[in-house]
Design a protein around this motif. Structure first.
Motif, PDB file in Angstrom:
ATOM      1  N   THR A  10       0.747  -1.098   0.585  1.00  0.00           N
ATOM      2  CA  THR A  10       0.322  -0.150  -0.072  1.00  0.00           C
ATOM      3  C   THR A  10       1.361   1.637  -0.010  1.00  0.00           C
ATOM      4  O   THR A  10       1.954   1.518   0.663  1.00  0.00           O
ATOM      5  CB  THR A  10      -0.716  -0.025   1.287  1.00  0.00           C
ATOM      6  N   LEU A  40      -8.107   4.292  -3.460  1.00  0.00           N
ATOM      7  CA  LEU A  40      -8.881   3.992  -2.093  1.00  0.00           C
ATOM      8  C   LEU A  40      -8.555   6.330  -2.000  1.00  0.00           C
ATOM      9  O   LEU A  40      -7.166   6.337  -1.366  1.00  0.00           O
ATOM     10  CB  LEU A  40      -8.293   3.084  -0.727  1.00  0.00           C
ATOM     11  N   CYS A  91      -2.519  -0.786  -3.051  1.00  0.00           N
ATOM     12  CA  CYS A  91      -3.262  -0.126  -2.773  1.00  0.00           C
ATOM     13  C   CYS A  91      -3.075   0.647  -3.005  1.00  0.00           C
ATOM     14  O   CYS A  91      -2.016   1.357  -2.281  1.00  0.00           O
ATOM     15  CB  CYS A  91      -3.960  -0.292  -1.442  1.00  0.00           C
ATOM     16  N   PHE A 147      -4.077   4.405  -0.757  1.00  0.00           N
ATOM     17  CA  PHE A 147      -4.594   4.733  -0.286  1.00  0.00           C
ATOM     18  C   PHE A 147      -3.952   6.623  -0.045  1.00  0.00           C
ATOM     19  O   PHE A 147      -3.274   6.984   0.508  1.00  0.00           O
ATOM     20  CB  PHE A 147      -3.666   4.529   0.948  1.00  0.00           C
ATOM     21  N   SER A 175      -4.893  10.478   2.076  1.00  0.00           N
ATOM     22  CA  SER A 175      -5.671  10.788   3.274  1.00  0.00           C
ATOM     23  C   SER A 175      -4.923  11.657   3.413  1.00  0.00           C
ATOM     24  O   SER A 175      -3.961  12.166   3.318  1.00  0.00           O
ATOM     25  CB  SER A 175      -4.997   9.389   4.460  1.00  0.00           C
ATOM     26  N   MET A 212      -2.482   1.692   7.621  1.00  0.00           N
ATOM     27  CA  MET A 212      -2.343   1.498   5.854  1.00  0.00           C
ATOM     28  C   MET A 212      -1.060   0.903   5.606  1.00  0.00           C
ATOM     29  O   MET A 212      -1.383   0.623   4.435  1.00  0.00           O
ATOM     30  CB  MET A 212      -3.536   1.984   5.415  1.00  0.00           C
TER      31      MET A 212
END
Lengths: 324, 332
Positions: free
Chosen positions: A41, A176, A206, A208, A210, A219
C-alpha cells in the motif's frame, strides 16, 4: 524488488483557468514519480490543494496528464483505447470518500455491483449473480442484501457496498481516496480492517490517499507526502511517522493530535496559511510557512535529497553541502 | 484549568430531554442529560453522529427548531436563571452576548453578500461599550484572531478568504461581546489539519485571556485531548460517561469509551488489525432497551437489559454501566 504493477513517471497536470479575468495556469500536479508494488500500500498524504485528488483521477485514467505517463504492468496507459482500456478498468478500481454520492440511489445494490461486471468483464448473468453474493459476503454483508437499495443501509454499510463493487471485477489495484473520512469513528476501524484483509487475501496493490497520518500509518507500507502538487518527502510509513525529515511532514505529524492529554508539545508546530496553488511561492514551496527557512529557500527549489530515514525529502537542510 | 469544589457552575443541565413530541414515551434525541460547566473550563462532548451532541448544544442556546423546542424538558440553569423557561425576548439577551457559538462550516455561518467588516460591526453595535469607534473595534477584533492586515480585510467578502481565515472571522464575531460561555460545535472539522492545529491554539489562548467557559463538541479524541479539562461521552442520546480528561483517556470506565479509544489509529504504531466495535450506532427509533450499547458491547450480560444507573467510578468520574471497568487502560 519486482516490477511495479502501477507507476507514474514525470506526471504533471496543468489546468488552464480564468482567474480574476486573466488566463492562468494551475499546476495541480508537478513532476511526480511513484511506484506501487503488488501486495503493498502506497499512502499519499497532503492537505487541500496538494493535488492528491488530481493524482487519483490521473491514475484511474479519468483525467489525462499534461506531461508524463502512467504505467500499468510496464505498459503506457494514457493512450490506451478499446479492449486494453477496458482491461485497465477491470484491474484498477476506485473507492471514493462519500458512499452517499458514489452509489446510485435508484439502483439496487446487486445492480450497482453487477454493472461493471457486465460492461467490463462480459461475464454471464448467472456468474455475475454468484459473484455479487460472494463480494457482499467478503465485505461482511449478506448475499440477500443485493435486492435492497442504498438508502436502506447506514454509512458504514454503504462504504462496504462501494468496496464490494470495487473488488467485484477481481482488480489488481485499488485506488482509495479518503475512504474513511466520512465515516463515524466506530465504523472507521471496521472499514480499515476490511480493506487490509482484502488486500492480504487478493494480494492487491493499494493507493491510499488521506490527510490523516495516523490512518496512513495503519494502512500504508510506503508514503509520499505532497505539498502544492509536488512530492516533498517519501519513505516507509514507519519512517515518515517517526523520524520525518521535511519540516512540512513534521508539521503534519504535530497536527495529527494524539489521543493523549499528556502528549508533549510538538517540536515544530504548524504555522501560516496554505498558499494558493494558483500563486505558488518561489523557491521551496513550503518556505512561506517554514520555521527553519534561510535565504536560499526563497529562491532555489530544493531537489530530493537522501534523508536519514532511508527515504528522500526536498529540503535544503538535507543538502550534504549545507550540512557540513 | 481545574475547577474548585466551592465554585458554582456557570451552566447546569438537569434531566434535560429533547423528544419528538410532548409525551414521556415519545422518542428522544437526547434523554435525561445532567451536565455542569464551571467558569473558565472546557468540557468536551464526544460522540458519533446521531448521538445527540449537536442537539444538546442547540438545546443550550434554545436554538432547536420549534417542533423540537416544544419537546424540550428539564432545567437548564445559566447563572441561576432557567433558560428552558425563558421567553424569546429574554433569550435574545443571552444569545451572542452571554453565550456564543461557533459552528462547523464558516461559509454557512457568514453571509456571503456582506463584507466581513459589516458582519463584525453588526455584533459590535449591540455592545454598549463598543459604540463610537466601530471601525477601530472591528480591526481590533480581527487582530485578536491573528488576521494579517486587518484593515484591508474588513472590506473582504467571505469568499475572498481561506477556510481557516473564515473560521477565525467567525471566532472574532462570536467573541465581540465577550461571552462567558462559548459553544464550539465541531469548529475545525472542515479545516485542514495544519490549519485546525493553529485554530485550536488560538481558541485556547483566547479562552484563557477572556476566562471563558467552553463546551467543545467533537468526534475527534485527539482534539478532546488537546482542548478539554473534562469530557462527557455521548451514545444514543445519553451521556454514558463523564470525568476529568486524564481519567477518560487513561482509565475509561464505560466499555464504549474504551472500545472507541482503542479503535483509533495512531501515528506511533501500526498494529496488524484495529480493535473494532461491531455493528453501528442505533437510530433514534431503533434504540435497544436497557443499556443502549449492550448489543455492541463485548461484556454484555443479561443484567444489561435493564437501564443502567450512573455509578461513581472515581473522583468526579461516573459511568452508566452495570459492569464498569476499573483498571488502567492497557492493563486489563
Amino acid at each position: 524488488m519486482s516490477e511495479a504493477i502501477l507507476s507514474a513517471t514525470g506526471l504533471g497536470r496543468v489546468f488552464k483557468i480564468q482567474h480574476k479575468g486573466r488566463k492562468q495556469d494551475l499546476h495541480a500536479v508537478t513532476d511526480l514519480d511513484l511506484e506501487l508494488h503488488t501486495g503493498r500500500t502506497l499512502g499519499v498524504v497532503g492537505e487541500s490543494g496538494c493535488g492528491k485528488t488530481t493524482l487519483n483521477r490521473i491514475l484511474l485514467l479519468l483525467d489525462t496528464p499534461t506531461t508524463g505517463e502512467v504505467w500499468f504492468k510496464g505498459k503506457a496507459c494514457t493512450t490506451l483505447s478499446g479492449e486494453a482500456r477496458r482491461e485497465f478498468r477491470r484491474a484498477v478500481q476506485p473507492v471514493f470518500q462519500n458512499p452517499f454520492s458514489s452509489l446510485d440511489p435508484r439502483m439496487r445494490v446487486g445492480k450497482i455491483i453487477a454493472e461493471p461486471l457486465s460492461t467490463i468483464t462480459g461475464m454471464s448473468r448467472s456468474d455475475i449473480e454468484k459473484r455479487v453474493g460472494e463480494v457482499l459476503e467478503a465485505v461482511g454483508l449478506q448475499a440477500a442484501d443485493a435486492r435492497r437499495f442504498p438508502n436502506e443501509f447506514s454509512g458504514g454499510q454503504r462504504q462496504r457496498i462501494a468496496i464490494a463493487r470495487a473488488i467485484a471485477s477481481k482488480p489488481e489495484v485499488l485506488m482509495l481516496d479518503e475512504p474513511v473520512s466520512s465515516q463515524d469513528i466506530s465504523i472507521r476501524a471496521q472499514i480499515l480492517n476490511i480493506l487490509k484483509d482484502l488486500q492480504a487475501e487478493y494480494g492487491l496493490g493499494c493507493v491510499f490517499i488521506s490527510h490523516d497520518l495516523a490512518t496512513v500509518r495503519f494502512m500504508a507500507d510506503d508514503v509520499i507526502v505532497m505539498y502544492l502538487g509536488r512530492v516533498i518527502e517519501k519513505g516507509t510509513a514507519q519512517a515518515i511517522c517517526s523520524t520525518p525529515a521535511h519540516p512540512y511532514t513534521k508539521a503534519l505529524l504535530a497536527a495529527a493530535l494524539p489521543p493523549d492529554p499528556d502528549a508533549p508539545r510538538p517540536e515544530l508546530p504548524p504555522q501560516g496559511e496554505i498558499p494558493s496553488p494558483l500563486d505558488p511561492p518561489s523557491g521551496c514551496p513550503y518556505h512561506t510557512r517554514c520555521p527553519l527557512k534561510f535565504d536560499r529557500c526563497e529562491t532555489v527549489r530544493p531537489p530530493m535529497f537522501a534523508a536519514p530515514h532511508g527515504g528522500a525529502a526536498a529540503c535544503h537542510l538535507l543538502d550534504p553541502e549545507i550540512a557540513q | 484549568m481545574m475547577t474548585l469544589e466551592t465554585e458554582t457552575p456557570l451552566l447546569e443541565m438537569r434531566e434535560v430531554s429533547v423528544r419528538l413530541g410532548r409525551g414521556a414515551q415519545a422518542p428522544a434525541l437526547i434523554e435525561n442529560i445532567d451536565l455542569k460547566i464551571f467558569p473558565g473550563e472546557t468540557v468536551g462532548l464526544v460522540g458519533e453522529s446521531g448521538s445527540g451532541k449537536t442537539t444538546l448544544g442547540m438545546a443550550l442556546m434554545r436554538l432547536l427548531p420549534p417542533l423540537l423546542d416544544q419537546g424540550l424538558s428539564g432545567e437548564i440553569f445559566y447563572d441561576g436563571e432557567d433558560i428552558a423557561n425563558l421567553r424569546a425576548g429574554e433569550l435574545a439577551r443571552l444569545r451572542g452576548g452571554e453565550i456564543s457559538m461557533i459552528l462547523q462550516d464558516p461559509m454557512a455561518s457568514l453571509n456571503p453578500i456582506f463584507s466581513i467588516g459589516n458582519q463584525l460591526k453588526e455584533g459590535l453595535r449591540l455592545n454598549a461599550t463598543a459604540k463610537g469607534n466601530l471601525e477601530a473595534r472591528a480591526i481590533q477584533a480581527l487582530e485578536s484572531v491573528r488576521i494579517p492586515s486587518p484593515k484591508t480585510r474588513l472590506a473582504n467578502h467571505p469568499h475572498q478568504m481561506s477556510g481557516g481565515m473564515r473560521q477565525r472571522v467567525v471566532g472574532a464575531i462570536s467573541l465581540t461581546r465577550s461571552p462567558r460561555l462559548l459553544i464550539a460545535d465541531e469548529p475545525t472539522t472542515s479545516l485542514d489539519v495544519t490549519i485546525q492545529y493553529q485554530f485550536l491554539e488560538l481558541l485556547k489562548d483566547l479562552q484563557k485571556r477572556m476566562r471563558m467557559a467552553m463546551l467543545f463538541i467533537t468526534h475527534d479524541f485527539g482534539v478532546v485531548a488537546k482542548m478539554c479539562d473534562r469530557v462527557a461521552v455521548m451514545y444514543a442520546g445519553q451521556i454514558v460517561e463523564e470525568g476529568p480528561v486524564r481519567d477518560i483517556f487513561n482509565r475509561p470506565a464505560h466499555w464504549y469509551t474504551r472500545a472507541l479509544l482503542e479503535s483509533v489509529p495512531t501515528v506511533d504504531h501500526a498494529p496488524e488489525r484495529l480493535p473494532t466495535i461491531p455493528g453501528s450506532p442505533p437510530t433514534i427509533t431503533g434504540r435497544p432497551r436497557g443499556c443502549r450499547f449492550h448489543p455492541r458491547c463485548a461484556n454484555a450480560q443479561s443484567k444489561c437489559l435493564e437501564p443502567p444507573v450512573d455509578v461513581e467510578v472515581g473522583a468526579k468520574h461516573h459511568a452508566k454501566c452495570w459492569f464498569p471497568l476499573r483498571a488502567q487502560r492497557g492493563a486489563a
